[in-house]
Design an enzyme around this catalytic site. Structure first.
Site, mmCIF file in Angstrom:
data_model
loop_
_atom_site.group_PDB
_atom_site.id
_atom_site.type_symbol
_atom_site.label_atom_id
_atom_site.label_comp_id
_atom_site.label_asym_id
_atom_site.label_seq_id
_atom_site.Cartn_x
_atom_site.Cartn_y
_atom_site.Cartn_z
ATOM 1 N N LYS A 206 0.834 -1.198 0.000
ATOM 2 C CA LYS A 206 0.000 0.000 0.000
ATOM 3 C C LYS A 206 0.876 1.258 0.000
ATOM 4 O O LYS A 206 0.679 2.174 -0.776
ATOM 5 C CB LYS A 206 -0.917 -0.032 1.227
ATOM 6 C CG LYS A 206 -1.854 1.136 1.344
ATOM 7 C CD LYS A 206 -2.836 0.923 2.489
ATOM 8 C CE LYS A 206 -3.590 2.204 2.786
ATOM 9 N NZ LYS A 206 -4.540 2.057 3.873
ATOM 10 N N GLU A 212 10.468 -4.685 4.698
ATOM 11 C CA GLU A 212 10.556 -6.077 4.233
ATOM 12 C C GLU A 212 10.276 -6.165 2.729
ATOM 13 O O GLU A 212 10.998 -6.813 1.972
ATOM 14 C CB GLU A 212 9.528 -6.948 4.973
ATOM 15 C CG GLU A 212 9.820 -7.160 6.447
ATOM 16 C CD GLU A 212 9.208 -6.096 7.337
ATOM 17 O OE1 GLU A 212 8.953 -4.969 6.841
ATOM 18 O OE2 GLU A 212 8.996 -6.371 8.524
ATOM 19 N N GLY A 267 -4.943 -2.143 5.159
ATOM 20 C CA GLY A 267 -4.143 -3.272 4.684
ATOM 21 C C GLY A 267 -4.823 -4.613 4.936
ATOM 22 O O GLY A 267 -4.932 -5.457 4.040
ATOM 23 N N ARG A 268 -5.301 -4.815 6.161
ATOM 24 C CA ARG A 268 -5.893 -6.121 6.502
ATOM 25 C C ARG A 268 -7.297 -6.283 5.942
ATOM 26 O O ARG A 268 -7.932 -7.308 6.166
ATOM 27 C CB ARG A 268 -5.852 -6.320 8.017
ATOM 28 C CG ARG A 268 -6.500 -5.220 8.821
ATOM 29 C CD ARG A 268 -6.133 -5.309 10.300
ATOM 30 N NE ARG A 268 -6.610 -4.176 11.074
ATOM 31 C CZ ARG A 268 -5.983 -3.007 11.188
ATOM 32 N NH1 ARG A 268 -4.854 -2.800 10.538
ATOM 33 N NH2 ARG A 268 -6.475 -2.035 11.921
ATOM 34 N N GLU A 353 -5.066 -7.075 15.009
ATOM 35 C CA GLU A 353 -4.567 -5.743 14.649
ATOM 36 C C GLU A 353 -5.710 -4.734 14.724
ATOM 37 O O GLU A 353 -5.502 -3.569 15.032
ATOM 38 C CB GLU A 353 -3.953 -5.763 13.244
ATOM 39 C CG GLU A 353 -2.926 -4.658 13.054
ATOM 40 C CD GLU A 353 -2.098 -4.813 11.787
ATOM 41 O OE1 GLU A 353 -0.862 -4.731 11.879
ATOM 42 O OE2 GLU A 353 -2.674 -5.019 10.707
ATOM 43 N N HIS A 384 -5.580 -33.876 17.147
ATOM 44 C CA HIS A 384 -4.520 -34.775 17.579
ATOM 45 C C HIS A 384 -3.393 -34.021 18.267
ATOM 46 O O HIS A 384 -2.298 -34.563 18.431
ATOM 47 C CB HIS A 384 -4.004 -35.575 16.386
ATOM 48 C CG HIS A 384 -5.090 -36.422 15.794
ATOM 49 N ND1 HIS A 384 -5.320 -37.713 16.181
ATOM 50 C CD2 HIS A 384 -6.071 -36.116 14.909
ATOM 51 C CE1 HIS A 384 -6.376 -38.183 15.518
ATOM 52 N NE2 HIS A 384 -6.852 -37.227 14.740
ATOM 53 N N LYS A 504 8.909 -0.641 14.288
ATOM 54 C CA LYS A 504 9.504 -0.275 12.994
ATOM 55 C C LYS A 504 10.556 0.802 13.190
ATOM 56 O O LYS A 504 11.650 0.752 12.632
ATOM 57 C CB LYS A 504 8.423 0.277 12.056
ATOM 58 C CG LYS A 504 7.529 -0.752 11.443
ATOM 59 C CD LYS A 504 6.702 -0.088 10.330
ATOM 60 C CE LYS A 504 5.580 -0.952 9.849
ATOM 61 N NZ LYS A 504 4.681 -0.275 8.927
#
Ligand code: G6Q
Length: 542
Positions: A206, A212, A267-268, A353, A384, A504
């Site tokens: 965005k 990263e 973003g999410r 978030e 399990h 950050k």
């Protein structure tokens, strides 16, 4: 006392909780044969059975009253109307516009955004179809067969989750990979067996500034140019999805391969925007539009269904019920589908978030719990491993369980085994096994206390016809709006994420301190200083 805890509904819920907290689901079901039918609802192609919750009609009535007193419906309408409900960033919250039909109108600052949404979708569809048909070729004229999405957080989790979920609908002749982590291992492993001549990178960001993603994008460019021997190859092997078109241009990506979106898409909440380009290439434009149709069906359900039959509203209110009155710290999400392996991780970001906030709309520190911890794994795998704690541990973990009536795999007979396990787990969690029942079955005395399964563990059961693009869209929108409902009750801004910023900033301060040639004067706390020094000693030892 804050506005929330001072509401009449909150107070009434507190005393109501004291009365029913120990009532067992066995009793609730025995006393009320119509319960399963009454506490279920349908919308957007999904069926929700919420009868195995520790609630009565009175609980539901009070929770709905709470929603009313907190103005959930009003805030929902404000969101749909394009009002700037993300107050801390002064932005509209309009992911619902991303799936609005062509003929609808949603305005931000007086400007209808729907035509722009469809313009981008059409451009994506054209690009996707040229890639899928082989019309778009790479620098050496070869057909593109590999697509690598580079992005992180909201620019990664949705695309990866959706690709896995919809793989049966995907173009099998193509390979899709997702690189998120700044750990070079992520890029290395994702590209190890790929032929650069046949590979397209989609840089999804965005802001187009994320450390990263920018690092991995630069790595990708060096990898490509190294393999193909020319800078000119970049134009044919890179696409970008961003709101920062200047940044994209500076990176050298062809504007024809660039797809935009808008600041009113968080973003999410962006997997159905151009961030879903890799999804569209994988499943084709028609399937992508079917997915948007599923999102939109749930939007409409959320917008129009009466509160008591409104799936996202009910799901959100039940989350508040366990989170704030039973003190449950976590919620498990168990999709009974191998294809939904990444769905819990996707929901983790969506919910944690969005609702991991400790300050309300007015900037005041809250005196109640907000967003729960979300976690989960697909069934039957989880059965399990950690289900033991769900059944017999000391913690209350309400769970959402998700299943599909029709299989997509050709191994259709295995589907009944899967679904039998799903129903059995919800039954066991809810009703357990008593000492009496065990004794009647001949359980030896020395074992009986250990075999008693208390039950009274609540579950929501979400059932859909089959896991297709429309269902996935509807499922994601269900949770988006459940998160909205929770945030509105707690009075928090579900659409900012200031907590992500501090780390950050600190990382960018530490990066030069790790440099080989640096002689940094460290001024962190003693622990951080010592760790950096230790790292430097070990990192640069030959
Ligand atoms: C999502 C968050 C965050 C964001 C990533 C990637 O709501 O804001 O997860 O999506 O940090 O950001 P960019 O897309 O700007 O690279």
């Amino acid at each position: 006392m804050t506005a929330l805890t001072a509401t009449p509904a909150w107070k009434a819920l507190s005393s109501h909780h004291a009365q029913i907290k120990d009532v067992h689901l066995r009793k609730l079901f025995a006393d009320d044969p119509g319960r399963a039918e009454r506490f279920s609802a349908e919308g957007g192609g999904l069926f929700l059975d919420y009868s195995k919750n520790r609630i009565t009609d009175e609980t539901l009535r009070l929770l709905l009253q709470l929603a009313e007193e907190r103005g959930v419906a009003k805030r929902r309408d404000a969101m749909f109307a394009g009002e700037k409900i993300n107050a801390t960033e002064r932005r509209a919250v309009l992911h619902v516009a991303l799936r609005a039909p062509r003929d609808s109108r949603i305005a931000v600052d007086g400007v209808d955004v729907v035509p722009d949404v469809h313009k981008v979708l059409d451009a994506m569809a054209d690009f996707a179809s040229r890639l899928r048909s082989g019309g778009f070729t790479g620098h050496t004229g070869k057909r593109i067969r590999n697509v690598v999405n580079i992005g992180i957080g909201g620019s990664y989790l949705g695309p990866e989750m959706a690709y896995r979920a919809l793989r049966p609908f995907s173009e099998r002749a193509m390979t899709f990979r997702f690189v998120a982590n700044v750990d070079g291992g992520d890029f290395t492993e994702a590209t190890l067996d790929l032929n650069a001549e046949e590979t397209l990178f989609i840089v999804s960001s965005k802001t187009f500034t994320t450390l990263e993603t920018m690092t991995n994008a630069a790595t990708a460019r060096a990898w490509l140019v190294g393999k193909l021997g020319s800078d000119a190859a970049v134009a044919k092997h890179f696409a970008a999805v961003s709101t920062n078109i200047d940044g994209v241009t500076k990176f050298g990506i062809d504007p024809a391969n660039t797809f935009g979106f808008w600041d009113w898409v968080g973003g999410r909440y962006s997997m159905d925007s151009a961030i879903g380009l890799s999804t569209m290439i994988a499943i084709g434009a028609d399937n992508f539009r079917a997915m948007l149709g599923g999102f939109h069906a749930m939007d409409e359900h959320f917008r129009t269904a009466p509160a008591a039959r409104n799936l996202p509203m009910v799901l959100g209110l039940l989350t508040v019920w366990y989170n704030n009155f039973f003190g449950a710290q976590t919620i498990g999400v168990m999709p009974y589908s191998a294809h939904l392996a990444r769905f819990p991780a996707y929901l983790q970001q969506l919910q944690m978030e969005s609702n991991g906030k400790h300050v309300d709309f007015d900037g005041g520190v809250v005196d109640y719990q907000t967003g729960p911890i979300i976690w989960g794994e697909p069934g039957t795998d989880g059965q399990h491993s950690f289900y033991q704690l769900l059944h017999q541990g000391t913690k209350l973990v309400p769970c959402d369980m998700i299943g599909f009536c029709k299989p997509l795999s050709p191994l259709a007979e295995q589907h009944d085994l899967l679904m039998a396990n799903l129903f059995a787990q919800a039954e066991a969690l809810g009703f357990g096994k008593t000492e009496q029942e065990l004794k009647a079955e001949g359980s030896p005395d020395f074992q009986t206390p250990f075999r008693v399964t208390e039950g009274n563990r609540p579950t929501n059961m979400i059932l859909a016809e089959r896991l297709d693009p429309a269902t996935l869209g509807s499922l994601v929108a269900l949770y988006e709006h459940s998160v909205f409902t929770q945030g509105a009750i707690w009075g928090i801004d579900s659409y900012d994420q200031w907590g992500v910023e501090l780390g950050k900033v600190l990382a960018s301060r530490i990066i030069p301190e790790l440099d080989r040639g640096a002689e940094p004067k460290l001024s962190h706390d003693a622990s951080t200083n010592a760790l950096i020094n230790r790292y430097r000693r070990h990192r640069w030892v030959r």
